[in-house]
Design a protein around this motif. Sequence first.
Motif, short mmCIF file in Angstrom:
data_model
loop_
_atom_site.label_atom_id
_atom_site.label_comp_id
_atom_site.label_asym_id
_atom_site.label_seq_id
_atom_site.Cartn_x
_atom_site.Cartn_y
_atom_site.Cartn_z
N LEU A 205 0.82 -1.22 0.00
CA LEU A 205 0.00 0.00 0.00
C LEU A 205 0.85 1.26 0.00
N THR B 68 -12.78 0.05 6.49
CA THR B 68 -12.20 0.93 5.47
C THR B 68 -11.23 0.13 4.61
N ASN C 258 -8.34 0.39 1.49
CA ASN C 258 -7.44 1.20 0.66
C ASN C 258 -6.81 0.28 -0.39
N THR D 215 -3.94 0.09 -4.06
CA THR D 215 -3.02 0.68 -5.01
C THR D 215 -2.68 -0.37 -6.06
N SER E 202 -4.39 4.45 -7.35
CA SER E 202 -4.63 4.21 -5.92
C SER E 202 -5.97 4.80 -5.49
N THR F 93 -8.38 5.47 -1.57
CA THR F 93 -8.39 5.40 -0.10
C THR F 93 -9.81 5.56 0.42
N ASN F 94 -10.00 5.06 1.63
CA ASN F 94 -11.22 5.29 2.39
C ASN F 94 -12.50 4.83 1.70
#
Length: 470
Positions: free
Chosen positions: A10, A99, A101, A103, A130, A132-133
Amino acid sequence: SLTASATTTLSGTTVTVGGTGLSTNSVVYIYFPDQSTLKTSANTDSTGYFYTTFNIGEYPAGNKTVWVKDGSTWYTTSFSVTPIIGMNTSSGYVGDQVTVNGTGFAANKYVTIYFDDESLGSASTNSNGSFTNATFSVPASPRGSYTVKAKDASNYSDTDIFSIQQKITVTPTSASVGDQVTVVGTAFRASKVMTFYFDGAVVTTTPSSVSSDSYGGFTAKFAVPSADNGTYKVKASDGSYNYEANLTVQPGVDLNQTSGHVGSEVTLSGTGFIASGTVHIKYDGVEITTASVNSSGVFSATFDIPASAGGTHTITATDGTSTVLSTFTMETTAPSAPTLVSPIDIERASSQATLDWEDVTDLSEPVTYKLEVAFDSNFSLIALTKTGLTDSEYTILKEEKLESTSKDEPYYWRVKAIDAASNQSQWSTSGSFYVGFSLSLPTWATYTLLGVGGLLLLGLGFYLGRRTAY
């Protein structure tokens, strides 16, 4: 011969490059992503072998080319960037927010999050591939391990494992002996008969038989058994797996009647108080009685509701350590308006007249009365006001006596009733009277006049007797 490989985390992608058969004991240069961007260099050994790594950070998915320069000769090899995802936790309970994430996905693509093939969330990648969240709520499911997958619009994907654990919640978390509490369970084994325990002992629930559903969930209720104050374990078991939650037992009271009138007889019972102690019972902060607590922490007290205004009032039970409140609602129904008896319709009365009306009865006794005497029918000019009268009549006192009036300008009077809960009736219809002229003399003058009158009558009798005889 050149080889290259990539390891993506990540935090970015690390590329490993190695080769054989190059110039011996020399320097080779590694370029990426094109022949103008030098990433690193390495020394070959006496056999022409080298090995090195470099980091390219976040990078979109796909096959990539690395250039290796040996002297003036260029060689190429390739590696592949593959997606990877990570979660903020790998285990939890139904309803938890997780959550995700990721990449190494395709750049600028829509990503869908799946939980065991059910779409539960989404995100979009940036130019580096990538995101996130991306969040999802763990769905109702039996205990076990489930696959979480992120897949972008270019069909790049990665998976991870999330483990759901069984759990119960007890509501409320604090209760008194006899109170009903609710137990809600999730992620137990599906379609299993559940058993419930309080402080290690099996308790009877409502409904009496509870089984988990196809998702391992259930709801049950039970009454808190007799217990001292403190925190106890409530446990639910499906025969193989169980979960415990805390329940705090605290003092509690029960008021057998929560609404009524002044004088209502009520009974306040309590559990969980200091054994063999004394409970002080207050109504709106004023102590009205006490009760003895038995060795099991139980008490009972019966008392009458005191005079107080309509609305809600607080009854407090305290043993000096624990205090429990309950609410009593006083009635707000006004008494009926009084009916006037006399004087009614411009009657003649003395300056110390007696004003009479019928009794008014009410549940919130005693009833008192307010009396008004006015110079006008609108009661804008008040001649006399009396409050707190306990009898249904009033005789005007000597110091309150009314001035004489004509029949054309009478006095007007009215009455309202007020019960012990401060509820006030409407005013009665008004009555009227006038005060005729009266002469007020001292006692000695009255007797003197009576004596003189007697002498005059005696003289008149003598005179008439003489005339008759003559």
